[in-house]
Design an enzyme around this catalytic site. Sequence first.
Site, PDB file in Angstrom:
ATOM      1  N   CYS A   1     -12.688   4.729 -28.787  1.00  0.00           N
ATOM      2  CA  CYS A   1     -13.410   5.896 -29.215  1.00  0.00           C
ATOM      3  C   CYS A   1     -14.323   5.750 -27.907  1.00  0.00           C
ATOM      4  O   CYS A   1     -15.569   5.149 -27.761  1.00  0.00           O
ATOM      5  CB  CYS A   1     -14.142   4.997 -30.513  1.00  0.00           C
ATOM      6  SG  CYS A   1     -13.783   5.374 -31.253  1.00  0.00           S
TER       7      CYS A   1
ATOM      8  N   GLY B   1       0.431  -0.967   0.049  1.00  0.00           N
ATOM      9  CA  GLY B   1       0.253  -0.727  -0.164  1.00  0.00           C
ATOM     10  C   GLY B   1       0.493   1.367  -0.368  1.00  0.00           C
ATOM     11  O   GLY B   1       0.409   2.582  -0.343  1.00  0.00           O
TER      12      GLY B   1
ATOM     13  N   ARG C   1      -5.515   3.859 -15.794  1.00  0.00           N
ATOM     14  CA  ARG C   1      -5.279   4.864 -14.659  1.00  0.00           C
ATOM     15  C   ARG C   1      -6.124   6.377 -14.561  1.00  0.00           C
ATOM     16  O   ARG C   1      -6.723   6.538 -13.636  1.00  0.00           O
ATOM     17  CB  ARG C   1      -4.007   4.658 -14.133  1.00  0.00           C
ATOM     18  CG  ARG C   1      -3.474   3.269 -13.286  1.00  0.00           C
ATOM     19  CD  ARG C   1      -1.751   3.415 -12.604  1.00  0.00           C
ATOM     20  NE  ARG C   1      -2.568   3.393 -11.501  1.00  0.00           N
ATOM     21  CZ  ARG C   1      -1.974   5.085 -10.971  1.00  0.00           C
ATOM     22  NH1 ARG C   1      -1.646   6.182 -11.423  1.00  0.00           N
ATOM     23  NH2 ARG C   1      -2.975   5.583  -9.550  1.00  0.00           N
TER      24      ARG C   1
ATOM     25  N   GLY D   1       3.813  -3.478  -3.729  1.00  0.00           N
ATOM     26  CA  GLY D   1       3.829  -3.827  -5.338  1.00  0.00           C
ATOM     27  C   GLY D   1       4.182  -2.127  -6.150  1.00  0.00           C
ATOM     28  O   GLY D   1       5.485  -2.156  -6.964  1.00  0.00           O
ATOM     29  N   ARG D   2       2.877  -0.977  -5.753  1.00  0.00           N
ATOM     30  CA  ARG D   2       3.922   0.413  -6.586  1.00  0.00           C
ATOM     31  C   ARG D   2       5.070   0.603  -6.261  1.00  0.00           C
ATOM     32  O   ARG D   2       5.718   0.908  -6.686  1.00  0.00           O
ATOM     33  CB  ARG D   2       2.582   0.776  -6.046  1.00  0.00           C
ATOM     34  CG  ARG D   2       2.329   2.561  -7.546  1.00  0.00           C
ATOM     35  CD  ARG D   2       1.315   3.244  -6.559  1.00  0.00           C
ATOM     36  NE  ARG D   2       0.076   2.482  -5.863  1.00  0.00           N
ATOM     37  CZ  ARG D   2      -0.788   2.917  -6.560  1.00  0.00           C
ATOM     38  NH1 ARG D   2      -0.883   3.495  -7.547  1.00  0.00           N
ATOM     39  NH2 ARG D   2      -1.937   2.003  -6.508  1.00  0.00           N
TER      40      ARG D   2
ATOM     41  N   TYR E   1      -8.953   6.019 -12.485  1.00  0.00           N
ATOM     42  CA  TYR E   1      -8.969   6.430 -10.895  1.00  0.00           C
ATOM     43  C   TYR E   1      -8.820   8.152 -11.383  1.00  0.00           C
ATOM     44  O   TYR E   1      -8.257   8.590 -10.368  1.00  0.00           O
ATOM     45  CB  TYR E   1      -7.779   5.867  -9.716  1.00  0.00           C
ATOM     46  CG  TYR E   1      -8.097   3.968 -10.416  1.00  0.00           C
ATOM     47  CD1 TYR E   1      -8.457   3.262  -9.512  1.00  0.00           C
ATOM     48  CD2 TYR E   1      -6.680   3.862 -11.076  1.00  0.00           C
ATOM     49  CE1 TYR E   1      -8.221   2.143  -9.213  1.00  0.00           C
ATOM     50  CE2 TYR E   1      -6.158   2.358 -11.045  1.00  0.00           C
ATOM     51  CZ  TYR E   1      -7.724   1.623  -9.874  1.00  0.00           C
ATOM     52  OH  TYR E   1      -7.654  -0.051 -10.324  1.00  0.00           O
TER      53      TYR E   1
HETATM   54  N1  LLP Z   1      -1.336  -6.910  -0.596  1.00  0.00           N
HETATM   55  C1  LLP Z   1      -2.481  -7.214  -1.200  1.00  0.00           C
HETATM   56  C2  LLP Z   1      -3.395  -7.477  -1.020  1.00  0.00           C
HETATM   57  C3  LLP Z   1      -3.415  -6.230  -2.251  1.00  0.00           C
HETATM   58  O1  LLP Z   1      -4.701  -6.756  -2.385  1.00  0.00           O
HETATM   59  C4  LLP Z   1      -2.134  -5.464  -3.169  1.00  0.00           C
HETATM   60  C5  LLP Z   1      -3.280  -4.836  -3.755  1.00  0.00           C
HETATM   61  C6  LLP Z   1      -0.925  -4.865  -2.482  1.00  0.00           C
HETATM   62  C7  LLP Z   1      -0.811  -5.923  -1.568  1.00  0.00           C
HETATM   63  C8  LLP Z   1      -0.006  -3.818  -3.444  1.00  0.00           C
HETATM   64  O2  LLP Z   1      -0.540  -2.608  -2.920  1.00  0.00           O
HETATM   65  P1  LLP Z   1       0.878  -1.772  -3.688  1.00  0.00           P
HETATM   66  O3  LLP Z   1       1.070  -1.870  -2.638  1.00  0.00           O
HETATM   67  O4  LLP Z   1       0.399  -1.983  -5.027  1.00  0.00           O
HETATM   68  O5  LLP Z   1      -0.774  -0.569  -2.971  1.00  0.00           O
HETATM   69  N2  LLP Z   1      -5.196  -0.684 -10.105  1.00  0.00           N
HETATM   70  C9  LLP Z   1      -4.539   0.587  -8.828  1.00  0.00           C
HETATM   71  C10 LLP Z   1      -4.239  -0.449  -7.592  1.00  0.00           C
HETATM   72  C11 LLP Z   1      -4.911  -1.978  -7.040  1.00  0.00           C
HETATM   73  C12 LLP Z   1      -4.059  -2.112  -5.957  1.00  0.00           C
HETATM   74  C13 LLP Z   1      -4.358  -3.858  -5.942  1.00  0.00           C
HETATM   75  N3  LLP Z   1      -4.342  -4.160  -4.232  1.00  0.00           N
HETATM   76  C14 LLP Z   1      -3.887   1.879  -8.893  1.00  0.00           C
HETATM   77  O6  LLP Z   1      -4.185   1.354 -10.100  1.00  0.00           O
HETATM   78  O7  LLP Z   1      -4.134   2.184  -8.149  1.00  0.00           O
END
Ligand code: LLP
Length: 429
Positions: free
Chosen positions: A356, A238, A325, A288-289, A329
Site C-alpha cells: 500500500c 563498488g 531497489r 559485493g554486487r 534508488y
Molecule cells: N565495502 C564497503 C565498505 C561497502 O560499504 C560496500 C557496500 C562494499 C564494500 C560492497 O560494495 P559493492 O561491491 O557491492 O558495490 N543497497 C545498495 C548498495 C549499498 C552498498 C553499500 N556498501 C544498492 O542496492 O544499490
Amino acid sequence: MHHFHLREEALYCEQQGLSALAAQYGTPLYVYSASSIRDNFCRLDTALAPLNHLICYAAKANSNLAILSLLAQLGSGFDIVSGGELYRVLQAGGRADRCTFAGVGKTRHEIEYALREGVYCFNVECEAELETINEIAGMLGKKAPIAIRINPDVDARTHRYISTGKSHNKFGIGLDRAEEVYARAALLPHLQIRGVQTHIGSQILDAQPFVEAICKLIPLVTRLRELYQIEFFSVGGGVGILYKEALESGSPDWWQKNTSSPLTLEKYAAELLPHLSSLGLKILFEPGRSLVGNAGVLIAQVVQVKQTPAKRFVIVDAGMNDLIRPALYESFHQVIPLKPSSVTPGDLADLVGPVCESGDFFLQDVALPELQPGDYIALMSAGAYGFVMSSRYNSRPLVAEVLVEGSHSFLVREREQWADLIRGEHLAI
Ligand code: LLP
C-alpha cells in the site's frame, strides 16, 4: 556473466526451468545460480593473480548461508558490517581471520565478539572508535588489529545514496587528518596497526574514480608502510553491473547476450593493477554486487491486471518489501516473462506490487507484454541487495530463496508463514 538463458522458449537458470521452480517453491521466489557466483569469483581472482591479494566478499550484498558457504569454499574472505554478519560467516564455514569488520557504528558487544573470534582487522571509521576498540581489547587481554578507513573525497559518479567517498559523507577520516589519526592509534597499547582502507561507493561503471582514489592514497599508504609496517591496503568494493543496456536498444532480450558491464572484472583489475603492484602490500578487495548481482533473479506471479483510464497496471505478488531497489534508488530491473513466447507485446504499463504505497513499483511506463493473472515473470539481476534488504512490511512473510547448481535446486531459505510474523510478539495486557 550469468547463467540465465532462454531454452525452448522458456527461461532457465543453468539447467533448471524457472517455471518449474516457481511451481515447486511458490512465489515470490529468489533464485540464484551457483555457477554464476563461482565464475564471477574465479574471474576476479584470476585477474588479480599478479597481486598478493585477498577477496573479502561484502556479505551485505547477499548473506544467505549457502552463498557465504559457496564463497568460503572458494577461499574468499568476508567484509562484514555487523556481529550478525560475522555470525553468519562463521556458521557458513568462513574463517574469522579472513574477515574485515567495517561500519561506522560498531557496538561494544559486536567489537568484543569480533575480538574473541579473531577477525583479521577492524576498519575504523572515527577516532573515538579507536579508543573504544583499544579499551575492549585491553579488557580481553588482546591486541586488536586495525586499519583506518580514509575518505579520499572522490566523486564515484553513482546514485547519491550509495556514494561514500566524498567529504560530506559520514564515512571514514579525511586524507588531511589521516597521519595524525594513525599516530594516535600507534600510541594506544592494545591496538596493532595492520592496514589502510578506502571505499568510494557502489554501482560504479567506470574505473576512473577507483584509480583516482587509489592514486590520492598512495603517498599515505607508502608512508604508513614505512612508519608502521602495515601489511595491507584495502581498496573496497563498488564495481557495478549491467542492469540495463547503456543505450536502450529497445530489444528486451539484450540480457540474453550476456552483455558484460562496461567495467568488467578483468578491466577493473587491469586498470588498478599498475597502481597497486609496486606497493609491496597485500591488497584487499571487497566486491559485493559484482559477484552476486547478476547471479540472482526474483520470480513473481501476476495477480491482477488493472486498466484505468490513465494506465494499465500489472500487479504481481512481489512488492517493494521483497525488492526495494526501484523504490529506494530508482533502479531498473529488466523484467522477463518466464515463457516469453506465450505473451504478445503490449502497450505502456506499470509493473507494481501489492504493497500500500505508490512507491511500490518495479517499472513505470514501459512496454510490458500482455501478461495475464497466473503468468510468471522474473526480475533480473536481483542477486545483490535484493533479499537482504527485504522486510515484512504490510505483514508480508519473507520469501523463499533457492540456489541452483546445474540441474539441481536447493531450498536455501524456507518461505516464512503467517505464524512467523508474530513470533516473539506478546500481548501487553
Ligand atoms: N565495502 C564497503 C565498505 C561497502 O560499504 C560496500 C557496500 C562494499 C564494500 C560492497 O560494495 P559493492 O561491491 O557491492 O558495490 N543497497 C545498495 C548498495 C549499498 C552498498 C553499500 N556498501 C544498492 O542496492 O544499490
